[in-house]
Design an enzyme around this catalytic site. Structure first.
Site, PDB file in Angstrom:
ATOM      1  N   ASP A 117       2.030   8.003  -0.197  1.00 15.98           N
ATOM      2  CA  ASP A 117       0.970   7.472   0.666  1.00 15.98           C
ATOM      3  C   ASP A 117       0.693   8.496   1.755  1.00 15.98           C
ATOM      4  OD1 ASP A 117      -0.882   5.722   1.970  1.00 15.98           O
ATOM      5  OD2 ASP A 117       0.280   3.992   1.277  1.00 15.98           O
ATOM      6  N   GLY A 152       0.483  12.328   0.836  1.00 12.53           N
ATOM      7  CA  GLY A 152      -0.663  12.913   0.160  1.00 12.53           C
ATOM      8  C   GLY A 152      -1.807  11.930   0.036  1.00 12.53           C
ATOM      9  N   PHE A 196      -4.356  10.194  -2.904  1.00  7.46           N
ATOM     10  CA  PHE A 196      -4.457  10.013  -4.355  1.00  7.46           C
ATOM     11  C   PHE A 196      -5.770  10.498  -4.940  1.00  7.46           C
ATOM     12  CE2 PHE A 196      -4.668   5.419  -2.734  1.00  7.46           C
ATOM     13  CZ  PHE A 196      -6.053   5.416  -2.540  1.00  7.46           C
ATOM     14  N   HIS A 214      -8.615  -2.430  -6.144  1.00  6.99           N
ATOM     15  CA  HIS A 214      -9.619  -3.389  -5.653  1.00  6.99           C
ATOM     16  C   HIS A 214     -10.287  -2.922  -4.366  1.00  6.99           C
ATOM     17  CE1 HIS A 214      -7.079  -6.122  -2.733  1.00  6.99           C
ATOM     18  NE2 HIS A 214      -6.908  -4.847  -2.473  1.00  6.99           N
TER      19      HIS A 214
END
Length: 331
Positions: free
Chosen positions: A200, A223, A225, A242
């Site tokens: 994260d 990091g 994604f 979501h």
């Protein structure tokens, strides 16, 4: 409904539902449930304990007693089994999740739901002038409420889904966008042959190994994604897809596919929207996504199409007793 009059009364009553949310937020912030562990107490006693007006607190508790959170006993109030979930020491305490779900960002954006429907963009961005996650990262109070509350909001639901899902005996699990790491810790405690990587943004990572996890099994990597992720045998995506529209989700999934082991899998822990008129928490959460971010809750067919665009296939959907399902994808 038997008459137009009864229908009108019912609909107006439904419009007052926001007051139940406001009452729940108030008692969660005040920590009222923590003072009811030893049995019923009067409104005056509770008001003294939390430092508020007794008459006003009685009126709030009286409303919440109609929802089953509290129970009136003579002149006092007691916690029900449902209300125990508001206690700070509850195993899966909902207290911080309630506070997060009723943050001012959510209230204001919900009030402007019509704007989101008219314009097709999150009402949050119209009101606050920036994307939701940028705002949360820039505002200290929102950072604490949101990230602290997400663990509470999702903890019990993810636990129910974990009970239904089988992991491989060995390998590396990367929790993508895993926040404070509570979910990954639960996975590792239940699967002693797995190693875990919490991935994260740096300001979210806890910087410590959770209790009960051997240090060599726990790694934290900072990091984004959208740029790339550490290699894995299993990727976890819990309440991540979501948040994003299809284009962004395909970018995330494509990055995962690049570094996923040949025999690997992607386990998406998300709500799956039903295709009938039965009550469905996913449909409420879908509107939260509409007002705050560009994302959405998806049906099984929409997940299948999303995976296909990223060169993946929908392997199976594992339902649980809670609002989350595990949507599994493979190359």
């Amino acid at each position: 409904m038997n008459s137009p009059e009864a229908s009108a009364v019912y609909l107006i009553g439904e419009a007052h539902a926001y007051l139940r949310s406001a009452a729940l937020r108030a008692v969660a912030l005040l920590g009222v449930a923590d003072h009811l562990g030893d049995g019923p107490r009067s409104a005056e006693e509770l008001a003294h304990a939390v430092g508020v007006d007794a008459g006003c607190l009685r009126r709030v508790l009286r409303l919440l007693a109609t929802t089953g959170v509290f129970r009136q006993e003579g002149d006092g109030f007691a916690l029900t089994s449902l209300g125990q979930g508001l206690r700070t020491d509850s195993r899966y305490s909902a207290r911080r999740g309630v506070v997060m779900s009723t943050m001012h960002t959510h209230w204001a954006s919900a009030f402007e739901l019509e704007t989101a429907v008219r314009e097709g963009v999150p009402s949050f961005e119209t009101l606050f002038g920036m994307p939701f996650f940028d705002y949360v990262a820039s505002d200290e109070k929102s950072t604490v409420e949101f990230h602290g509350g997400m663990g509470s909001f999702s903890g019990a639901a993810r636990r129910l889904a974990l009970d239904e899902y089988d992991f491989p005996a060995t390998g590396t699990v990367v929790d993508v966008g895993g926040g404070s790491g509570g979910f990954l810790a639960d996975v590792l405690r239940g699967n002693p042959g797995l190693n875990g990587v919490l991935f994260d943004q740096a300001h979210v990572l806890p910087g410590e190994v959770p209790q009960g996890i051997e240090p060599h099994r726990w790694t934290e990597v900072a990091g984004n994604f959208f740029d790339g992720v550490p290699a894995a045998d299993v990727y976890l995506l819990s309440y991540v897809l979501h948040d994003w529209d299809d284009e962004a989700c395909v970018r995330i999934l494509s990055n995962l596919k690049k570094t996923l082991a040949p025999h690997g899998r992607i386990a998406v822990f998300d709500a799956v929207v039903g295709d009938d008129d039965r009550p469905d928490d996913a449909k409420s959460l879908d509107l939260v996504m509409m007002i705050l971010v560009s994302g959405r809750e998806r049906t099984a067919d929409e997940f299948e199409a999303l995976f296909g665009k990223a060169g993946l296939k929908l392997e199976r959907i594992v339902a649980s007793q809670g609002p989350l399902s595990v949507v599994e994808a493979r190359p």
